[in-house]
Motif scaffolding. Sequence first.
Motif, PDB file in Angstrom:
ATOM      1  N   LEU A 193       1.501  -1.081 -10.108  1.00  0.00           N
ATOM      2  CA  LEU A 193       2.092  -1.958  -9.098  1.00  0.00           C
ATOM      3  C   LEU A 193       3.000  -3.031  -9.692  1.00  0.00           C
ATOM      4  O   LEU A 193       3.918  -3.496  -9.011  1.00  0.00           O
ATOM      5  CB  LEU A 193       0.997  -2.639  -8.271  1.00  0.00           C
ATOM      6  N   ASP A 230       1.839  -2.631  -2.214  1.00  0.00           N
ATOM      7  CA  ASP A 230       2.657  -1.744  -3.042  1.00  0.00           C
ATOM      8  C   ASP A 230       3.343  -2.484  -4.186  1.00  0.00           C
ATOM      9  O   ASP A 230       4.194  -1.926  -4.877  1.00  0.00           O
ATOM     10  CB  ASP A 230       3.706  -1.019  -2.190  1.00  0.00           C
ATOM     11  N   THR A 232       5.347  -5.178  -3.930  1.00  0.00           N
ATOM     12  CA  THR A 232       6.577  -5.881  -3.547  1.00  0.00           C
ATOM     13  C   THR A 232       6.273  -7.271  -2.995  1.00  0.00           C
ATOM     14  O   THR A 232       5.124  -7.607  -2.723  1.00  0.00           O
ATOM     15  CB  THR A 232       7.347  -5.072  -2.490  1.00  0.00           C
TER      16      THR A 232
END
Length: 548
Positions: A193, A230, A232
């Motif tokens: 990640l 995720d 971000t």
Amino acid sequence: MLAGALAAQDGGCSRARRFRGALLGGGALVAVALLFGLTLGGTPAQATFPGENGRLACEGQRGPALPDPNPTNLSRTEVFTVNPDGTGETVLTNNTVRDGDPSFSPDGANIAFESFRDGFSEAYRIGSDGSNPVRLTTSGANEDRSTNWSPDGTKIVFHSTRDAATSGGNVPPGANPFEIYIMNADGSDQVRLTDNIFQDSFPQFSPDGSRIAFTTNRDGDFEIYTMNPDGTDPRRVTTSLGEDAHPTWSPDGTQLTFHSRRAGGIEIFRQNADGSGEATQLTDATRETDGTAEGGFSFFPVWSPDGTRIAFNGATTAVPDTEVNHVNAVDGSDRVRVTNSPGFDGRCDWEAVNPPPPPEPPVPPAPPAPPDQPPVQQPAPPDQPPVSPGPCGTPGAAGYLNPAKMRVSRARVLREDRRLDVLAPITSRARGGAVDVLFQADGRNDTFDVEVTEAGTELDEIRFLEPITEGQAELGTGIVNLNYLGDEDTRPEFVRLRAASQRAELDVEEISLLGGLLSAQGSVTSRAEGIVRFALLLRRSRRVAPGP
């Protein structure tokens, strides 16, 4: 590993090394080394799911210590469970190496932890009674640590050094760059990640699964961040000098608790999860009364499932002799000591009993249609493939097609640029699909071919800027037909609307409901001739009579 952690934390300065003498005295080198090893190298990131308060799962020295050439290592610890009042202790593991960092699954049936039983630090899973051990990671000489479950129990996040040689490109000498990973609960499908030369560690899912809190020194000093599942949208939560580390969420997801050096020693704090407001200090080891207070510390906090207590490791003398405690989550009062045994006890997780089902992450609503010209839904053109709604139109049934749900946010004629400008949000299921556009103006029919593009939100979009003729631009208006063709999973969608060069500039000054009649007053530009439509939304409210 210790030297690398210190180098990564300071980013070239020596703040951590100067702090060593202030914390435990100039002669406590081994104790401080152990403390930093625990804080930066392998601490857990426990889950705090809402529910009733159950058992604590902790790590402790419950067997005879074995010789170890590195005095900063805990050569043997076991995973054990204990009631919050200190009764009913049960040891779940029995190895001649370290087993630790336990984390309860949301349903309390399993515990994820780290173990050196195969020679290296790997992630494992056992039943909450200690049965059926399963190895989840096999990264060899690297470190896989700090396991934490997703609210639905299907995923586990952790941090690892497995990609340290290639993390972000060039790794500074002596650096120890942990990165954060996610995998299925059975160890499959391990995905990275984060990716940078700094240390990202201690990941923990929020109770609703929408964010992951973690610790990072990417800004030169260890701070608390959150990010999407995720990896971000990283957002910084804390901004203090000195290490802020090991975040855990409150059961309602509104706050984070963590340990910090901002007050001089290592103490427990809590703060709003969005970083707003001032952090509240909950412990002060220099004023504790149970033992010698000088040089004490409190670290590795975790919230109770009912949100009223915070458990943590606490010590008032030597670093290796730490015990499990818990305090009031509001002000740090009413300290309760849970364990009382020689050596290290701590790194706990609190079991949630009878947890409610995890809530769905909030989904932003679709943008509303323009008030002066709502889009008109039309049936799909006859040459489109027939829609098969499935038995009774049930979503998920065989042959069912998802609706595209297209709404137009902007449709205008740019006179000076001689272009047609259209923006239409559409659900993300329609991503990448083809759209036929027909523009009717000045006695002409012009067609364009566009595609749905990713908008970076829950919605995707149809957006284009196409040249038009001088006559169409001068006319300043026309009819736009958007025809999304659909695919094997999504229905076709057809929207017809008028494009214009100027806005109506509607300004509602007063609106009231009197005697069953809707009355509204306002102004609109003289260009906007025709009918104005109003939509009235009535909401029921229940009045509660005041008490006596």
